[in-house]
Scaffold this motif. Sequence first.
Motif, short mmCIF file in Angstrom:
data_model
loop_
_atom_site.label_atom_id
_atom_site.label_comp_id
_atom_site.label_asym_id
_atom_site.label_seq_id
_atom_site.Cartn_x
_atom_site.Cartn_y
_atom_site.Cartn_z
N GLU A 165 0.82 -1.22 0.00
CA GLU A 165 0.00 0.00 0.00
C GLU A 165 0.85 1.27 0.00
N ALA A 166 2.03 1.21 0.65
CA ALA A 166 2.84 2.42 0.81
C ALA A 166 3.68 2.75 -0.42
N PHE A 167 3.98 1.73 -1.24
CA PHE A 167 4.87 1.95 -2.38
C PHE A 167 4.17 1.53 -3.68
N LYS A 168 4.28 2.38 -4.68
CA LYS A 168 3.59 2.13 -5.96
C LYS A 168 4.30 1.05 -6.79
N GLY A 169 3.58 0.55 -7.79
CA GLY A 169 4.15 -0.39 -8.77
C GLY A 169 4.19 -1.82 -8.27
N ASN A 170 4.18 -2.76 -9.22
CA ASN A 170 4.22 -4.21 -8.92
C ASN A 170 3.29 -4.61 -7.78
N PRO A 171 1.97 -4.52 -7.99
CA PRO A 171 1.04 -4.87 -6.91
C PRO A 171 1.25 -6.30 -6.40
N ILE A 172 1.15 -6.46 -5.09
CA ILE A 172 1.37 -7.77 -4.46
C ILE A 172 0.04 -8.44 -4.14
N LEU A 173 -0.89 -7.67 -3.58
CA LEU A 173 -2.24 -8.21 -3.31
C LEU A 173 -3.11 -8.07 -4.56
N PRO A 174 -4.05 -9.02 -4.77
CA PRO A 174 -4.96 -8.88 -5.92
C PRO A 174 -5.78 -7.60 -5.80
N THR A 175 -6.22 -7.07 -6.93
CA THR A 175 -7.02 -5.84 -6.90
C THR A 175 -8.49 -6.14 -6.60
N GLU A 176 -8.96 -7.31 -7.00
CA GLU A 176 -10.37 -7.67 -6.81
C GLU A 176 -10.62 -8.07 -5.35
N PRO A 177 -11.64 -7.46 -4.69
CA PRO A 177 -11.85 -7.66 -3.26
C PRO A 177 -11.94 -9.13 -2.82
N TYR A 178 -12.66 -9.97 -3.58
CA TYR A 178 -12.81 -11.37 -3.16
C TYR A 178 -11.47 -12.09 -3.22
N GLN A 179 -10.70 -11.83 -4.29
CA GLN A 179 -9.38 -12.46 -4.43
C GLN A 179 -8.43 -11.99 -3.33
N ARG A 180 -8.55 -10.72 -2.95
CA ARG A 180 -7.74 -10.18 -1.84
C ARG A 180 -8.07 -10.92 -0.54
N ALA A 181 -9.38 -11.10 -0.33
CA ALA A 181 -9.82 -11.79 0.89
C ALA A 181 -9.30 -13.22 0.92
N LEU A 182 -9.35 -13.89 -0.24
CA LEU A 182 -8.85 -15.27 -0.33
C LEU A 182 -7.35 -15.34 -0.04
N ALA A 183 -6.60 -14.40 -0.62
CA ALA A 183 -5.14 -14.38 -0.41
C ALA A 183 -4.83 -14.20 1.07
#
Length: 224
Positions: A79-97
């Motif tokens: 969240e603090a640093f831009k580029g190369n996202p680590i968590l999925p962007t879609e809320p359900y996929q984020r929750a699963l991860a």
Amino acid sequence: MAENQGEVKLLGVGESPFVCRVVIALKLKGIEYEFIEENLGNKSDLLLKYNPIHKKVPVLVHNEKPVSESLVIVEYIDEAFKGNPILPTEPYQRALARFWSKFIDEKIVPAVRKAVFTLDEVEREKGIEESLEALQFLENELKSKFFGGDEIGFLDIAATIIAYWVPIFQEVTGLQIFTSDKFPKLYNWSQELINHPIIKESLPPREPLLAFFKGRIEALSASK
């Protein structure tokens, strides 16, 4: 150096899979940081200052603000640093991860610890059984090259302990928990992961790790 990244320090120990998670996240984001090696037998004033509650590593210090707990730190970095996202962007996929990463820390890690570091035979067998059962859930969850799809994501980082540390534990103890026969998908994933350039340069060298855990097992056996 990432633009406007500020001052970043990481307090850790080289052999820790939890510290390694943070190293991977920082490298994926291209963040420059200072690594401060801790001695957990003689904790520094810095560690006690930045993590007075748990007194554990890793601790990330960003512009003098400390963040503790490896998975919390990885989310913070994302969240603090831009580029190369680590968590999925879609809320359900984020929750699963998040769910499966927690599952690793609350189910797989304690079960493997029990199997590897318990002297009591009954408890050790219980640990092996629990490890196999938990790994099967993860095997069923893997649908692509990485848990994050074609790119390494949050759950892959959380699961590095399975890909790299568990085989080392097996070599030290002779246990056969995580094998290509038992978990073909997970095993293939683990090879892809540890051979990925960024992961490869983030992992601690294998030989010193082997020696470290051999020493721990021998010390345990001697204290029997």
